[in-house]
Write a protein that holds these residues in place. Structure first.
Motif, PDB file in Angstrom:
ATOM      1  N   PHE A  29       0.845  -1.191   0.000  1.00 20.53           N
ATOM      2  CA  PHE A  29       0.000   0.000   0.000  1.00 20.53           C
ATOM      3  C   PHE A  29       0.875   1.233   0.000  1.00 20.53           C
ATOM      4  O   PHE A  29       1.818   1.323   0.783  1.00 20.53           O
ATOM      5  N   CYS A  30       0.553   2.191  -0.847  1.00 18.25           N
ATOM      6  CA  CYS A  30       1.260   3.473  -0.848  1.00 18.25           C
ATOM      7  C   CYS A  30       0.355   4.556  -0.280  1.00 18.25           C
ATOM      8  O   CYS A  30      -0.804   4.671  -0.679  1.00 18.25           O
ATOM      9  N   HIS A  31       0.915   5.325   0.640  1.00 20.63           N
ATOM     10  CA  HIS A  31       0.155   6.378   1.329  1.00 20.63           C
ATOM     11  C   HIS A  31       0.572   7.765   0.863  1.00 20.63           C
ATOM     12  O   HIS A  31       0.223   8.752   1.493  1.00 20.63           O
ATOM     13  N   CYS A  32       1.323   7.857  -0.249  1.00 17.91           N
ATOM     14  CA  CYS A  32       1.891   9.161  -0.615  1.00 17.91           C
ATOM     15  C   CYS A  32       0.813  10.128  -1.101  1.00 17.91           C
ATOM     16  O   CYS A  32      -0.255   9.744  -1.564  1.00 17.91           O
ATOM     17  N   ASP A  33       1.158  11.400  -0.987  1.00 18.35           N
ATOM     18  CA  ASP A  33       0.254  12.469  -1.380  1.00 18.35           C
ATOM     19  C   ASP A  33      -0.122  12.362  -2.864  1.00 18.35           C
ATOM     20  O   ASP A  33      -1.275  12.582  -3.239  1.00 18.35           O
ATOM     21  N   SER A  34       0.842  11.982  -3.710  1.00 12.02           N
ATOM     22  CA  SER A  34       0.558  11.881  -5.148  1.00 12.02           C
ATOM     23  C   SER A  34      -0.458  10.781  -5.435  1.00 12.02           C
ATOM     24  O   SER A  34      -1.378  10.970  -6.236  1.00 12.02           O
ATOM     25  N   CYS A  35      -0.287   9.627  -4.801  1.00  8.67           N
ATOM     26  CA  CYS A  35      -1.249   8.544  -5.012  1.00  8.67           C
ATOM     27  C   CYS A  35      -2.642   8.963  -4.547  1.00  8.67           C
ATOM     28  O   CYS A  35      -3.637   8.669  -5.210  1.00  8.67           O
ATOM     29  N   ARG A  36      -2.705   9.635  -3.412  1.00  9.42           N
ATOM     30  CA  ARG A  36      -4.017  10.055  -2.909  1.00  9.42           C
ATOM     31  C   ARG A  36      -4.654  11.097  -3.812  1.00  9.42           C
ATOM     32  O   ARG A  36      -5.852  11.029  -4.120  1.00  9.42           O
ATOM     33  N   VAL A 112       4.201   1.794   2.196  1.00 12.99           N
ATOM     34  CA  VAL A 112       5.270   2.750   1.894  1.00 12.99           C
ATOM     35  C   VAL A 112       4.743   4.179   1.968  1.00 12.99           C
ATOM     36  O   VAL A 112       3.528   4.421   1.902  1.00 12.99           O
ATOM     37  N   ASN A 113       5.696   5.114   2.121  1.00 11.01           N
ATOM     38  CA  ASN A 113       5.378   6.544   2.267  1.00 11.01           C
ATOM     39  C   ASN A 113       4.391   6.790   3.410  1.00 11.01           C
ATOM     40  O   ASN A 113       3.518   7.665   3.329  1.00 11.01           O
ATOM     41  N   TYR A 114       4.601   6.041   4.503  1.00  8.36           N
ATOM     42  CA  TYR A 114       3.663   6.130   5.630  1.00  8.36           C
ATOM     43  C   TYR A 114       3.759   7.475   6.346  1.00  8.36           C
ATOM     44  O   TYR A 114       2.832   7.866   7.042  1.00  8.36           O
TER      45      TYR A 114
HETATM   46 ZN    ZN Z   1       2.207   6.701  -3.807  1.00 11.60          ZN
END
Ligand code: ZN
Ligand code: ZN
Length: 144
Positions: A29-36, A112-114
């Motif tokens: 799971f990616c939590h980054c601002d870009s993914c969101r 990632v990017n937590y």
């Molecule tokens: Zn991401």
């Protein structure tokens, strides 16, 4: 026994169909601002593949691509707007969103990017501050 399996999936309307073959390099799971921001969802469930493991089998002409940075080529269906995948050329990997390949046995192993999270998930999996060191990150872990 050589049991290389393939799994297919489509965009939201079905105009674009793709297939993944074999085993992904990583899942999580990616939590980054870009993914969101791109997905309008709180996290991105990713499966990372070598590019030759991902084949578009229908509707390639309906795939739109947007590069906000050279590191991420985000792709979607231009007919329905449904998201498909993100190419990461600097890693030589393609993220096929887990939701696109429903039959694939998705087994997330890491977050990632937590450090950018808006949705803490206490599932016992490792929480990377950014990304693993071998992918250019700090490799640091954070508490859930
Ligand atoms: Zn991401
Ligand atoms: Zn579509």
């Amino acid at each position: 026994m050589n049991t290389v399996k393939s799994y297919s999936g489509t965009c939201f309307c079905g105009a674009v169909e793709l297939t993944v073959t074999g085993v992904p390099v990583a899942m999580g799971f990616c939590h980054c601002d870009s993914c969101r921001h791109w997905s309008a969802g709180p996290v991105n469930a990713f499966t990372l593949w070598k590019p030759d493991a991902v084949q578009v089998t229908r509707g390639a002409e309906h795939i739109g691509t947007f590069n906000k940075t050279p590191r991420s080529a985000r792709q979607w269906c231009t007919k329905c707007g449904g998201h498909l995948m993100t190419g990461h050329p600097h890693w030589g990997l393609v993220d096929v969103y887990a939701a696109i390949i429903p039959e694939f046995p998705y087994r997330p192993a890491v977050h990632v990017n937590y450090q950018e999270t808006k949705l803490r998930i206490a599932d016992g999996l490792p929480k990377m501050k950014d990304v693993p060191a071998e992918m250019g990150g700090s490799g640091a872990s954070l508490p859930e």
